[in-house]
Design an enzyme around this catalytic site. Structure first.
Site, PDB file in Angstrom:
ATOM      1  N   CYS A 358      55.129  27.042  47.365  1.00 36.71           N
ATOM      2  CA  CYS A 358      55.321  26.577  48.745  1.00 36.71           C
ATOM      3  C   CYS A 358      54.381  27.274  49.721  1.00 36.71           C
ATOM      4  O   CYS A 358      54.809  28.106  50.529  1.00 36.71           O
ATOM      5  CB  CYS A 358      56.770  26.780  49.154  1.00 36.71           C
ATOM      6  SG  CYS A 358      57.813  25.603  48.341  1.00 36.71           S
ATOM      7  N   TYR A 387      41.940  39.301  35.856  1.00 34.49           N
ATOM      8  CA  TYR A 387      42.611  39.282  37.164  1.00 34.49           C
ATOM      9  C   TYR A 387      43.402  37.996  37.397  1.00 34.49           C
ATOM     10  O   TYR A 387      43.494  37.507  38.519  1.00 34.49           O
ATOM     11  CB  TYR A 387      41.592  39.525  38.288  1.00 34.49           C
ATOM     12  CG  TYR A 387      40.789  40.784  38.074  1.00 34.49           C
ATOM     13  CD1 TYR A 387      41.398  42.036  38.166  1.00 34.49           C
ATOM     14  CD2 TYR A 387      39.435  40.740  37.746  1.00 34.49           C
ATOM     15  CE1 TYR A 387      40.671  43.199  37.933  1.00 34.49           C
ATOM     16  CE2 TYR A 387      38.706  41.905  37.517  1.00 34.49           C
ATOM     17  CZ  TYR A 387      39.336  43.129  37.612  1.00 34.49           C
ATOM     18  OH  TYR A 387      38.629  44.276  37.390  1.00 34.49           O
TER      19      TYR A 387
HETATM   20  C1  PLP Z   1      36.926  51.899  39.708  1.00 39.78           C
HETATM   21  C2  PLP Z   1      36.782  50.590  39.047  1.00 39.78           C
HETATM   22  N1  PLP Z   1      36.287  50.545  37.809  1.00 39.78           N
HETATM   23  C3  PLP Z   1      36.161  49.384  37.148  1.00 39.78           C
HETATM   24  C4  PLP Z   1      36.518  48.183  37.729  1.00 39.78           C
HETATM   25  C5  PLP Z   1      36.330  46.943  36.939  1.00 39.78           C
HETATM   26  O1  PLP Z   1      35.460  46.093  37.571  1.00 39.78           O
HETATM   27  P1  PLP Z   1      35.009  44.732  36.887  1.00 39.78           P
HETATM   28  O2  PLP Z   1      36.218  44.032  36.444  1.00 39.78           O
HETATM   29  O3  PLP Z   1      34.302  44.026  37.978  1.00 39.78           O
HETATM   30  O4  PLP Z   1      34.109  45.094  35.765  1.00 39.78           O
HETATM   31  C6  PLP Z   1      37.029  48.177  39.034  1.00 39.78           C
HETATM   32  C7  PLP Z   1      37.363  46.924  39.736  1.00 39.78           C
HETATM   33  O5  PLP Z   1      36.556  46.423  40.508  1.00 39.78           O
HETATM   34  C8  PLP Z   1      37.171  49.416  39.707  1.00 39.78           C
HETATM   35  O6  PLP Z   1      37.662  49.472  40.930  1.00 39.78           O
HETATM   36  N1  LYS Z   2      41.001  41.778  41.585  1.00 35.26           N
HETATM   37  C1  LYS Z   2      39.627  41.530  41.879  1.00 35.26           C
HETATM   38  C2  LYS Z   2      38.664  42.517  41.264  1.00 35.26           C
HETATM   39  C3  LYS Z   2      39.165  43.916  41.128  1.00 35.26           C
HETATM   40  C4  LYS Z   2      38.718  44.839  42.149  1.00 35.26           C
HETATM   41  C5  LYS Z   2      39.065  46.203  41.646  1.00 35.26           C
HETATM   42  N2  LYS Z   2      38.400  47.238  42.377  1.00 35.26           N
HETATM   43  C6  LYS Z   2      39.262  40.121  41.459  1.00 35.26           C
HETATM   44  O1  LYS Z   2      40.099  39.407  41.009  1.00 35.26           O
HETATM   45  O2  LYS Z   2      38.136  39.709  41.586  1.00 35.26           O
END
Ligand code: PLP
Ligand code: LYS
Length: 440
Positions: A358, A387
């Site tokens: 919703c 994610y």
């Molecule tokens: C500290 C840190 N390491 C690793 C990641 C993993 O990033 P990604 O999924 O873009 O490789 C993130 C998320 O952005 C992060 O905040």
């Molecule tokens: N959650 C975010 C990325 C993670 C960021 C973590 N520092 C996404 O879906 O793109």
């Protein structure tokens, strides 16, 4: 559109992933369904390992649990020889319960609670990536209390702005994460860490953002880290043995996205390290999340209602939405999709894919060309492996879907679909509200 990994269209004109027919998967396991291509997950891990091996530099690749964490996923990470980055007691618990060796786990986060730190100390994790001064003194205190020495990296905010969505940039100065480089916070943290008998400083960490398609930001960040290293070597005699450059390597959500091959990111980091660290090359760590699992995930939905507003738009609603994929609502993230049960049919109309929650903002895809969509069709949204499940929620008390790993024609449920009972499992009715006829 781009089909990733083992995804292909089979003889029935159905989408097939890991040798499993998507229409069969949804019949067997219900809808909606997260499907993970295990071979592609493993392939991506091996690409990182092989790219680093060919640089001949010392390295370590960790998987960032936040992208997608389950017991089975931790097993794969372990089997492939990667390390694991966790950011909460929940991710740590999942890893330990899966039997992941604690000496290959490290703990991240900008507000680790005393309980989380104690849990990680007790488990014997490899190290903590310390984010700020409060944590530095808390960890020092708790390590002392536990009679141990906590090994640490310092998370720095290098002041590098990655070219990505504002909400997933993390390396710019104005950030909640890390010790600020420009104002000298990192240098002060080095001084404090070196003075503590309960802490052993091993190096630095930085992470400039996520879904990055170029190498310039990484090069610049290495350069900044190299300057920091020489400054702190002169001031404090500290030489890091580890340099963690974070994650952030982009993936191809849409045909027109242009992520680089894994080896390009790795080579650029390696080259930058070689040229800026003429002596004492530290071990290079990276912690990819999205680039390991993102392209390996497909979410299967069943089409329900269809609403056409003449001359305006046709809304096609599916049986999930921002509860299983909040990324379009949060980051205007764009996805591609196909009809898994009629994958060979030509596109005939432009529709928008709505969720069932919703919220007007509960839209998964705006303006996508598909064959004429009918109620009961199976819609497959690709690139949902990172994610999505990890950010899923129960808004509107909608149940989270099951997660299935597919490989060589086998499909295994690795997370059961939530039940209606699960939704009220932790609810309690206070005594004073109880009525004779209320159950439970
Ligand atoms: C500290 C840190 N390491 C690793 C990641 C993993 O990033 P990604 O999924 O873009 O490789 C993130 C998320 O952005 C992060 O905040
Ligand atoms: N959650 C975010 C990325 C993670 C960021 C973590 N520092 C996404 O879906 O793109």
């Amino acid at each position: 559109m781009k089909l990733h990994g083992t995804s292909r269209i089979n003889e029935q004109g159905h989408l097939e992933i890991g040798g499993c027919d998507a229409v069969e998967l949804i019949r067997t396991f219900g809808s909606p369904l997260y499907v993970m291509d295990e071979a592609l997950i493993r392939h991506r891990m091996r690409q990182f390992m092989e790219a680093f091996e060919s640089t001949n530099l010392p390295f370590q690749v960790a998987y960032a649990s936040k992208a997608f964490s389950t017991l089975a996923m931790c097993r794969i990470v372990d089997e492939e020889g990667l390390h694991l980055d966790v950011v909460s007691d929940g991710e740590l618990f999942t890893a330990l319960k899966a039997g992941f060796p604690p000496e290959r786990i490290y703990f991240h986060g900008n507000n680790k609670t005393p309980d989380e730190i104690q849990m990680a100390l007790h488990a014997g994790v490899r190290l903590f990536v310390v984010d700020n001064f409060v944590e530095l003194s808390l960890l020092e205190h708790l390590a002392g209390q536990a009679g141990t020495i906590a090994r640490i990296l310092l998370r720095t905010t290098p002041g590098v702005e990655a070219h990505t969505h504002n909400y997933i940039q993390t390396g710019q100065e104005d950030s909640k994460f890390g010790f600020d480089l420009a104002s000298g916070q990192v240098q002060e943290a080095v001084r404090q860490a070196m003075a503590s008998p309960n802490l052993r400083l091993e190096g630095y960490h930085c992470h400039i953002g996520s879904q990055i398609f170029e190498v310039e930001g990484f090069r610049l960040a290495v350069q900044k880290m190299a300057n920091l290293v020489s400054e702190c070597r002169e001031s404090f005699g500290f030489t890091p043995s580890i340099l963690n450059m974070g994650g952030g390597f982009g993936i191809r959500y849409r045909e027109e996205d242009t992520p680089l091959p894994v080896s390009r990111y790795v080579d650029a980091i390696a080259e930058a390290v070689r040229s800026t660290f003429p002596q004492h090359v530290p071990e290079i760590w990276v912690e990819p999340g999205r680039s390991i699992t993102g392209e390996a995930g497909t979410t299967l939905y069943t089409v329900g209602t269809i609403k056409e507003i003449p001359g305006v738009r046709k809304y096609v609603s599916v049986d999930g939405g921002m509860n299983d994929n909040p990324r379009p609502a949060l980051y205007q993230a764009e996805y591609e999709a196909l009809l898994a049960n009629r994958a060979l049919e030509e596109p005939e109309e432009t529709v928008s894919i709505a969720g069932k929650l919703c919220e007007s903002g509960d839209m998964l895809i705006w303006d996508i060309s598909l064959p004429k969509v009918k109620t009961g069709d199976v819609l497959a949204v690709t690139c949902t492996g990172a994610y999505n499940y990890s950010m899923a929620n129960n808004y509107n008390r909608v149940r989270r879907p099951a997660v299935v790993f597919v490989r060589d024609g086998m499909a295994d449920v690795v997370v059961e679909r939530e039940t209606l009972e699960d939704l009220t499992r932790n609810d309690r009715i206070p005594e004073r509200m109880k009525k004779e006829h209320v159950q439970g």
